[in-house]
Write a protein that holds these residues in place. Sequence first.
Motif, PDB file in Angstrom:
ATOM      1  N   ALA A  16       0.808  -1.229   0.000  1.00  0.00           N
ATOM      2  CA  ALA A  16       0.000   0.000   0.000  1.00  0.00           C
ATOM      3  C   ALA A  16       0.835   1.270   0.000  1.00  0.00           C
ATOM      4  CB  ALA A  16      -0.941  -0.004   1.208  1.00  0.00           C
ATOM      5  N   THR A  17       1.964   1.247   0.701  1.00  0.00           N
ATOM      6  CA  THR A  17       2.772   2.470   0.845  1.00  0.00           C
ATOM      7  C   THR A  17       3.928   2.540  -0.157  1.00  0.00           C
ATOM      8  OG1 THR A  17       4.166   1.411   2.506  1.00  0.00           O
ATOM      9  CG2 THR A  17       2.242   2.632   3.308  1.00  0.00           C
ATOM     10  N   GLY A  18       4.043   1.537  -1.023  1.00  0.00           N
ATOM     11  CA  GLY A  18       5.101   1.560  -2.029  1.00  0.00           C
ATOM     12  C   GLY A  18       6.462   1.107  -1.526  1.00  0.00           C
ATOM     13  N   ILE A  19       6.504   0.497  -0.343  1.00  0.00           N
ATOM     14  CA  ILE A  19       7.798   0.044   0.186  1.00  0.00           C
ATOM     15  C   ILE A  19       8.375  -1.073  -0.687  1.00  0.00           C
ATOM     16  CG2 ILE A  19       8.937  -1.120   2.125  1.00  0.00           C
ATOM     17  CD1 ILE A  19       7.043   0.471   3.993  1.00  0.00           C
ATOM     18  N   TYR A  20       7.542  -2.029  -1.079  1.00  0.00           N
ATOM     19  CA  TYR A  20       8.052  -3.083  -1.968  1.00  0.00           C
ATOM     20  C   TYR A  20       8.554  -2.468  -3.277  1.00  0.00           C
ATOM     21  CZ  TYR A  20       6.312  -7.004   0.874  1.00  0.00           C
ATOM     22  OH  TYR A  20       6.102  -7.939   1.868  1.00  0.00           O
ATOM     23  N   LYS A  21       7.781  -1.530  -3.799  1.00  0.00           N
ATOM     24  CA  LYS A  21       8.162  -0.881  -5.067  1.00  0.00           C
ATOM     25  C   LYS A  21       9.506  -0.173  -4.926  1.00  0.00           C
ATOM     26  CE  LYS A  21       6.027   1.862  -8.745  1.00  0.00           C
ATOM     27  NZ  LYS A  21       6.241   0.801  -9.720  1.00  0.00           N
ATOM     28  N   LYS A  22       9.729   0.445  -3.762  1.00  0.00           N
ATOM     29  CA  LYS A  22      11.001   1.136  -3.499  1.00  0.00           C
ATOM     30  C   LYS A  22      12.180   0.170  -3.628  1.00  0.00           C
ATOM     31  CE  LYS A  22      12.347   2.094   0.795  1.00  0.00           C
ATOM     32  NZ  LYS A  22      12.414   2.680   2.144  1.00  0.00           N
ATOM     33  N   TYR A  23      11.949  -1.086  -3.283  1.00  0.00           N
ATOM     34  CA  TYR A  23      12.997  -2.111  -3.386  1.00  0.00           C
ATOM     35  C   TYR A  23      12.945  -2.868  -4.713  1.00  0.00           C
ATOM     36  CZ  TYR A  23      14.437  -1.468   1.449  1.00  0.00           C
ATOM     37  OH  TYR A  23      14.940  -0.940   2.612  1.00  0.00           O
ATOM     38  N   GLY A  24      12.198  -2.315  -5.672  1.00  0.00           N
ATOM     39  CA  GLY A  24      12.159  -2.926  -7.003  1.00  0.00           C
ATOM     40  C   GLY A  24      11.365  -4.212  -7.060  1.00  0.00           C
ATOM     41  N   LEU A  25      10.318  -4.320  -6.244  1.00  0.00           N
ATOM     42  CA  LEU A  25       9.523  -5.547  -6.180  1.00  0.00           C
ATOM     43  C   LEU A  25       8.064  -5.260  -6.520  1.00  0.00           C
ATOM     44  CD1 LEU A  25      10.932  -6.889  -2.789  1.00  0.00           C
ATOM     45  CD2 LEU A  25      11.508  -7.755  -5.071  1.00  0.00           C
ATOM     46  N   ASP A  26       7.508  -6.100  -7.366  1.00  0.00           N
ATOM     47  CA  ASP A  26       6.087  -6.037  -7.701  1.00  0.00           C
ATOM     48  C   ASP A  26       5.426  -7.234  -7.017  1.00  0.00           C
ATOM     49  OD1 ASP A  26       3.584  -5.892  -8.796  1.00  0.00           O
ATOM     50  OD2 ASP A  26       4.205  -6.268 -10.866  1.00  0.00           O
ATOM     51  N   VAL A  27       4.909  -7.007  -5.808  1.00  0.00           N
ATOM     52  CA  VAL A  27       4.451  -8.121  -4.952  1.00  0.00           C
ATOM     53  C   VAL A  27       2.938  -8.294  -5.039  1.00  0.00           C
ATOM     54  CG1 VAL A  27       4.307  -8.975  -2.580  1.00  0.00           C
ATOM     55  CG2 VAL A  27       6.387  -7.832  -3.365  1.00  0.00           C
ATOM     56  N   ALA A  28       2.532  -9.506  -5.338  1.00  0.00           N
ATOM     57  CA  ALA A  28       1.115  -9.893  -5.303  1.00  0.00           C
ATOM     58  C   ALA A  28       0.898 -10.765  -4.074  1.00  0.00           C
ATOM     59  CB  ALA A  28       0.749 -10.663  -6.568  1.00  0.00           C
ATOM     60  N   ILE A  29      -0.038 -10.349  -3.222  1.00  0.00           N
ATOM     61  CA  ILE A  29      -0.342 -11.127  -2.014  1.00  0.00           C
ATOM     62  C   ILE A  29      -1.545 -12.017  -2.277  1.00  0.00           C
ATOM     63  CG2 ILE A  29      -1.014 -11.020   0.423  1.00  0.00           C
ATOM     64  CD1 ILE A  29       0.337  -8.284   0.584  1.00  0.00           C
ATOM     65  N   LYS A  30      -1.376 -13.301  -2.010  1.00  0.00           N
ATOM     66  CA  LYS A  30      -2.485 -14.255  -2.112  1.00  0.00           C
ATOM     67  C   LYS A  30      -2.883 -14.691  -0.706  1.00  0.00           C
ATOM     68  CE  LYS A  30      -1.506 -16.498  -6.573  1.00  0.00           C
ATOM     69  NZ  LYS A  30      -1.145 -17.795  -7.187  1.00  0.00           N
ATOM     70  N   MET A  31      -4.168 -14.826  -0.475  1.00  0.00           N
ATOM     71  CA  MET A  31      -4.643 -15.263   0.840  1.00  0.00           C
ATOM     72  C   MET A  31      -4.621 -16.782   0.943  1.00  0.00           C
ATOM     73  SD  MET A  31      -7.876 -12.984   2.095  1.00  0.00           S
ATOM     74  CE  MET A  31      -8.971 -13.549   0.804  1.00  0.00           C
ATOM     75  N   GLY A  32      -4.209 -17.262   2.128  1.00  0.00           N
ATOM     76  CA  GLY A  32      -4.367 -18.671   2.439  1.00  0.00           C
ATOM     77  C   GLY A  32      -5.774 -18.928   2.945  1.00  0.00           C
TER      78      GLY A  32
END
Length: 316
Positions: free
Chosen positions: A43-59
């Motif tokens: 939400a805050t772009g922290i992953y993006k700051k580290y060059g990551l495009d993260v998709a979260i899947k729910m268990g």
Amino acid sequence: MKSALTAIALAAATLLAHADDKVTFLTSWYAQAEHGGYYQAVATGIYKKYGLDVAIKMGGPQVNLMQVLAAGQADFVMGKDFQVLSGLEQGIPSVTVAAVFQKDPQGMMTHADVTRLADLKDKTILVASSGYTSWWPWLSAKYKLKPEQTRPYTFNLQPFFADPKVAQQGFPGSEPFTAQKEGQKVNFFLFADDGYPPYGNTIVAMQKTVKEKPELVQRFVKATLEGWKSYLANPAPGNALIKQDNPKMDDDTLAFGVKQMNALHFFDGGDAARQGPGVMTDARWKQTYELMVSSGLLKPNANWQQAYTLDFLKAH
């Protein structure tokens, strides 16, 4: 001048390449406060700051995290120490790279008359099937509890509400909140505070990923820990995404979960208070391994230390 421009172009290309690093992360259950740091980092772009495009899947109840990880359908999962150690025995070469929670959040909810776990000897205890292969052997051995005291826990709190002689498993941010809303006076005992050794909310990858993409793993660990620090300070951005994934989750439950995680110092307590977030130690892992072996949950395994690595925590 040309070489400087070339260097800039190469640096830009490197950043663009990082921006294309797609990562799938699988949580252990439906979206909730205990998953907040991951959602916050999106939400805050922290992953993006580290060059990551993260998709979260729910268990969820039908999702076998280790199977999904082994099949390559997720790059990282929110795991448990017992799962990883058992997985090694079953030929699933996964590895824990960080411990978001310094304590396992599993515990026991009781009525007000119970003031310590040692008081459970004359109680009926509701245990989910997964409890028998994790915390029950530890708890029953420590307090000499008997198998006939247990009944199945079906994730319905009505049996607990109806009988003052019933105690049941739970998490500090969930069952006690439901009980309080029903006007019930309850106590909650975290097993970790009584010596239960596993970590909680760990980041787990396949050993192949760690070997072939260590720099990607390092970025994911650093970004996730930043996300958790941010979430516990100001959870609003992460909560908005949690409610998108899990519309049944309400603001009061989320707020209670954050309050409990902060109060119990899951993220910043224990060794993390001294050595920084995510930290793990050889000694703690040894305790968990020995507990599993002594409880008959695991055969002795000369390679048990492959279940974790401290390599990605040295920067903290």
